[in-house]
Design a protein around this motif. Structure first.
Motif, PDB file in Angstrom:
ATOM      1  N   ASP A   1       5.869  -4.460  14.885  1.00  0.00           N
ATOM      2  CA  ASP A   1       4.584  -3.945  14.985  1.00  0.00           C
ATOM      3  C   ASP A   1       4.508  -2.607  14.068  1.00  0.00           C
ATOM      4  OD1 ASP A   1       2.026  -3.180  16.051  1.00  0.00           O
ATOM      5  OD2 ASP A   1       2.922  -1.997  17.939  1.00  0.00           O
ATOM      6  N   LEU A   2       5.277  -1.857  14.069  1.00  0.00           N
ATOM      7  CA  LEU A   2       5.128  -0.583  13.191  1.00  0.00           C
ATOM      8  C   LEU A   2       6.042  -0.474  11.914  1.00  0.00           C
ATOM      9  CD1 LEU A   2       4.197   2.243  15.900  1.00  0.00           C
ATOM     10  CD2 LEU A   2       2.576   0.830  14.601  1.00  0.00           C
ATOM     11  N   MET A   3       7.421  -0.649  12.238  1.00  0.00           N
ATOM     12  CA  MET A   3       8.557  -0.194  11.448  1.00  0.00           C
ATOM     13  C   MET A   3       8.223  -1.352  10.219  1.00  0.00           C
ATOM     14  SD  MET A   3      12.583  -0.198  11.649  1.00  0.00           S
ATOM     15  CE  MET A   3      12.708   1.128  12.664  1.00  0.00           C
ATOM     16  N   ILE A   4       7.561  -2.430  10.292  1.00  0.00           N
ATOM     17  CA  ILE A   4       7.590  -3.396   9.163  1.00  0.00           C
ATOM     18  C   ILE A   4       6.736  -2.987   8.091  1.00  0.00           C
ATOM     19  CG2 ILE A   4       5.660  -4.835  10.109  1.00  0.00           C
ATOM     20  CD1 ILE A   4       7.487  -7.227   9.380  1.00  0.00           C
ATOM     21  N   HIS A   5       5.857  -2.017   8.423  1.00  0.00           N
ATOM     22  CA  HIS A   5       5.075  -1.430   7.199  1.00  0.00           C
ATOM     23  C   HIS A   5       6.202  -0.598   6.213  1.00  0.00           C
ATOM     24  CE1 HIS A   5       1.017  -1.782   8.353  1.00  0.00           C
ATOM     25  NE2 HIS A   5       1.154  -1.768   9.822  1.00  0.00           N
ATOM     26  N   ASP A   6       6.917   0.101   6.734  1.00  0.00           N
ATOM     27  CA  ASP A   6       8.050   1.046   6.026  1.00  0.00           C
ATOM     28  C   ASP A   6       9.085   0.103   5.141  1.00  0.00           C
ATOM     29  OD1 ASP A   6       6.692   3.286   6.556  1.00  0.00           O
ATOM     30  OD2 ASP A   6       7.408   3.412   8.509  1.00  0.00           O
ATOM     31  N   ILE A   7       9.405  -1.100   6.157  1.00  0.00           N
ATOM     32  CA  ILE A   7      10.297  -2.056   5.479  1.00  0.00           C
ATOM     33  C   ILE A   7       9.660  -2.498   4.188  1.00  0.00           C
ATOM     34  CG2 ILE A   7      11.336  -4.351   5.786  1.00  0.00           C
ATOM     35  CD1 ILE A   7      11.572  -3.481   8.701  1.00  0.00           C
ATOM     36  N   GLY A   8       8.409  -3.019   4.318  1.00  0.00           N
ATOM     37  CA  GLY A   8       7.936  -3.400   2.976  1.00  0.00           C
ATOM     38  C   GLY A   8       7.563  -2.366   1.976  1.00  0.00           C
ATOM     39  N   ILE A   9       7.310  -1.189   2.409  1.00  0.00           N
ATOM     40  CA  ILE A   9       7.371  -0.023   1.423  1.00  0.00           C
ATOM     41  C   ILE A   9       8.608   0.235   0.685  1.00  0.00           C
ATOM     42  CG2 ILE A   9       7.163   2.432   0.776  1.00  0.00           C
ATOM     43  CD1 ILE A   9       4.699   2.218   3.293  1.00  0.00           C
ATOM     44  N   VAL A  10       9.587   0.177   1.493  1.00  0.00           N
ATOM     45  CA  VAL A  10      11.141   0.693   1.021  1.00  0.00           C
ATOM     46  C   VAL A  10      11.568  -0.769   0.134  1.00  0.00           C
ATOM     47  CG1 VAL A  10      13.547   0.626   1.573  1.00  0.00           C
ATOM     48  CG2 VAL A  10      11.721   2.098   2.585  1.00  0.00           C
ATOM     49  N   LEU A  11      11.186  -2.141   0.473  1.00  0.00           N
ATOM     50  CA  LEU A  11      11.856  -3.150  -0.324  1.00  0.00           C
ATOM     51  C   LEU A  11      11.161  -2.853  -1.855  1.00  0.00           C
ATOM     52  CD1 LEU A  11      11.591  -5.798   2.169  1.00  0.00           C
ATOM     53  CD2 LEU A  11      13.752  -4.510   1.278  1.00  0.00           C
ATOM     54  N   ALA A  12       9.756  -2.489  -1.890  1.00  0.00           N
ATOM     55  CA  ALA A  12       9.077  -2.645  -2.830  1.00  0.00           C
ATOM     56  C   ALA A  12       9.492  -1.558  -3.805  1.00  0.00           C
ATOM     57  CB  ALA A  12       7.519  -2.569  -2.603  1.00  0.00           C
ATOM     58  N   LEU A  13       9.865  -0.285  -3.512  1.00  0.00           N
ATOM     59  CA  LEU A  13      10.326   0.815  -4.092  1.00  0.00           C
ATOM     60  C   LEU A  13      11.677   0.797  -4.787  1.00  0.00           C
ATOM     61  CD1 LEU A  13       8.696   3.993  -1.992  1.00  0.00           C
ATOM     62  CD2 LEU A  13       7.916   2.740  -4.368  1.00  0.00           C
ATOM     63  N   VAL A  14      12.634   0.313  -3.824  1.00  0.00           N
ATOM     64  CA  VAL A  14      14.033   0.102  -4.093  1.00  0.00           C
ATOM     65  C   VAL A  14      14.426  -0.760  -5.026  1.00  0.00           C
ATOM     66  CG1 VAL A  14      16.611   0.137  -3.126  1.00  0.00           C
ATOM     67  CG2 VAL A  14      14.827   1.216  -2.055  1.00  0.00           C
ATOM     68  N   LYS A  15      13.888  -1.984  -4.726  1.00  0.00           N
ATOM     69  CA  LYS A  15      14.145  -3.143  -5.720  1.00  0.00           C
ATOM     70  C   LYS A  15      15.658  -3.434  -5.875  1.00  0.00           C
ATOM     71  CE  LYS A  15       9.914  -2.289  -8.522  1.00  0.00           C
ATOM     72  NZ  LYS A  15       9.438  -0.962  -7.970  1.00  0.00           N
ATOM     73  N   SER A  16      16.494  -3.638  -4.842  1.00  0.00           N
ATOM     74  CA  SER A  16      17.909  -3.769  -4.897  1.00  0.00           C
ATOM     75  C   SER A  16      18.187  -4.683  -3.435  1.00  0.00           C
ATOM     76  CB  SER A  16      18.632  -2.716  -4.920  1.00  0.00           C
ATOM     77  OG  SER A  16      19.898  -2.923  -4.750  1.00  0.00           O
ATOM     78  N   PRO A  17      19.220  -5.560  -3.802  1.00  0.00           N
ATOM     79  CA  PRO A  17      19.553  -6.363  -2.449  1.00  0.00           C
ATOM     80  C   PRO A  17      20.207  -5.482  -1.476  1.00  0.00           C
ATOM     81  CG  PRO A  17      20.339  -7.388  -4.641  1.00  0.00           C
ATOM     82  CD  PRO A  17      19.769  -6.099  -4.922  1.00  0.00           C
ATOM     83  N   ILE A  18      19.985  -5.912  -0.141  1.00  0.00           N
ATOM     84  CA  ILE A  18      20.526  -5.101   0.848  1.00  0.00           C
ATOM     85  C   ILE A  18      21.792  -5.280   1.135  1.00  0.00           C
ATOM     86  CG2 ILE A  18      20.249  -4.565   3.496  1.00  0.00           C
ATOM     87  CD1 ILE A  18      17.367  -5.323   3.145  1.00  0.00           C
TER      88      ILE A  18
END
Length: 334
Positions: A168-185
């Motif tokens: 519901d909410l955290m997925i917003h920040d997941i998307g932001i972090v993935l876009a900024l970090v640009k590295s595999p987890i």
């Protein structure tokens, strides 16, 4: 195959789901110069008729009828109905903006992606913060983040509780972090608690990336206040930004060095707060949803992939589901 539109041709847009968010999709489409709101559809015919009358468009009785009148459609229904609504629209050749998260499961997300590819249709996922002017600033100034913290708090409401707070909410920040970090987890560690819902209402996730960056994400829908904040540290700067109020501040390493030199020559003293080099971030404010829909319509017109396409939407969903799975496994009695 994607259809190309003439420059003067208006994109015919529709909205499925005219609730608290869908009504704003309808409002914005109706106000666009290069689009026309062709119609809306809702499981509540009276609500659809109300929104249609407000914007002088047609209320359609079914998704199939709406599809026949539209080039592009916003899917703004509960998450567990995204695939159910999206698949027939894609089969009719409509380009879609599907509100986040893309779907409730990875299997459904794969079905939507396959259907979009088969139809030659665009699918944009409604990760609205990617169109927030705050994100535009981050994309220009963050290139090697080392540590990120996010806080996303909301007050409790029954809308959205068909999924947990992560989707519901955290997925917003997941998307932001993935876009900024640009590295595999490399690793994810999560915890969460159910309080008023059948799914988690409070959650924390620590994501470690292969490049060494660590992101610590916090989300709650049981807060007395609303908050959407991010703090980012990299080797030359620290940023603290507020997505909700579209403001923040920046501290640059170069400015700190200059401050240290001032102390050496007596122009500044330790503890002199007025001399600490904290700079307010210049952000030109704008309505993120209007910017998001304008970008979607332009992607449809130009037959180009959207800024937040289905691939990023699926990646964010994969991380979110990993987090929720960890939370649910931990909640089970041994």
């Amino acid at each position: 195959m994607l259809k190309f539109f003439q420059k003067a041709e208006k994109i015919r847009c529709g909205v499925v789901g005219t609730g608290s968010l869908g009504q704003h999709h309808a409002r914005i489409y109706a106000s666009m110069k290069d689009a026309v709101l062709a119609g809306v559809c809702d499981t509540d015919p009276a609500r659809a008729a109300e929104i249609a009358a407000r914007h002088n468009c047609r209320a359609f009785a079914s998704v199939d009828e709406l599809a026949g009148a539209c080039d592009a459609v916003s899917v703004v229904v509960p998450t567990d109905r995204h695939a159910e609504v999206a698949l027939p629209l894609l089969a009719r050749g409509c380009h879609l903006l599907i509100e986040k998260p893309l779907c409730a499961t990875l299997d459904e997300a794969s079905q939507v992606l396959a259907a979009a590819q088969a139809a030659g249709a665009i699918v944009q996922v409604g990760h609205i913060e990617h169109f927030n002017p705050v994100m535009s600033f981050l994309e220009k100034h963050i290139d090697r983040p080392g540590y990120i913290t996010t806080e996303r708090l909301g007050t409790y409401q029954t809308r959205g509780t068909e999924v947990g707070v992560v989707l519901d909410l955290m997925i917003h920040d997941i998307g932001i972090v993935l876009a900024l970090v640009k590295s595999p987890i490399a690793r994810i560690d999560s915890l969460g608690i159910n309080v008023l819902s059948k799914t988690e209402d409070i959650a924390n996730a620590r994501i470690q990336f292969e490049n060494g960056c660590v992101a610590n994400l916090n989300a709650s829908r049981l807060s007395l206040k609303r908050s959407r904040e991010i703090r980012i540290f990299q080797d030359n700067a620290y940023l603290s930004l507020d997505f909700m109020n579209q403001k923040g501040h920046l501290v640059k390493k170069s400015d700190i060095i200059a401050y240290g030199l001032k102390m050496k020559v007596g122009l500044a003293k330790p503890g002199d707060v007025s001399s600490i080099p904290v700079v307010d971030v210049p952000i030109e404010k704008g309505e993120p949803l209007a910017l998001e829909l304008a970008s979607f319509v332009e992607s449809v017109r130009a037959a180009r992939q959207p800024k937040v396409g289905a691939a990023l939407g699926k990646s964010a969903l994969e991380v979110a589901i990993t987090i929720t799975d960890q939370i649910r496994r931990a909640a089970k009695p041994a």
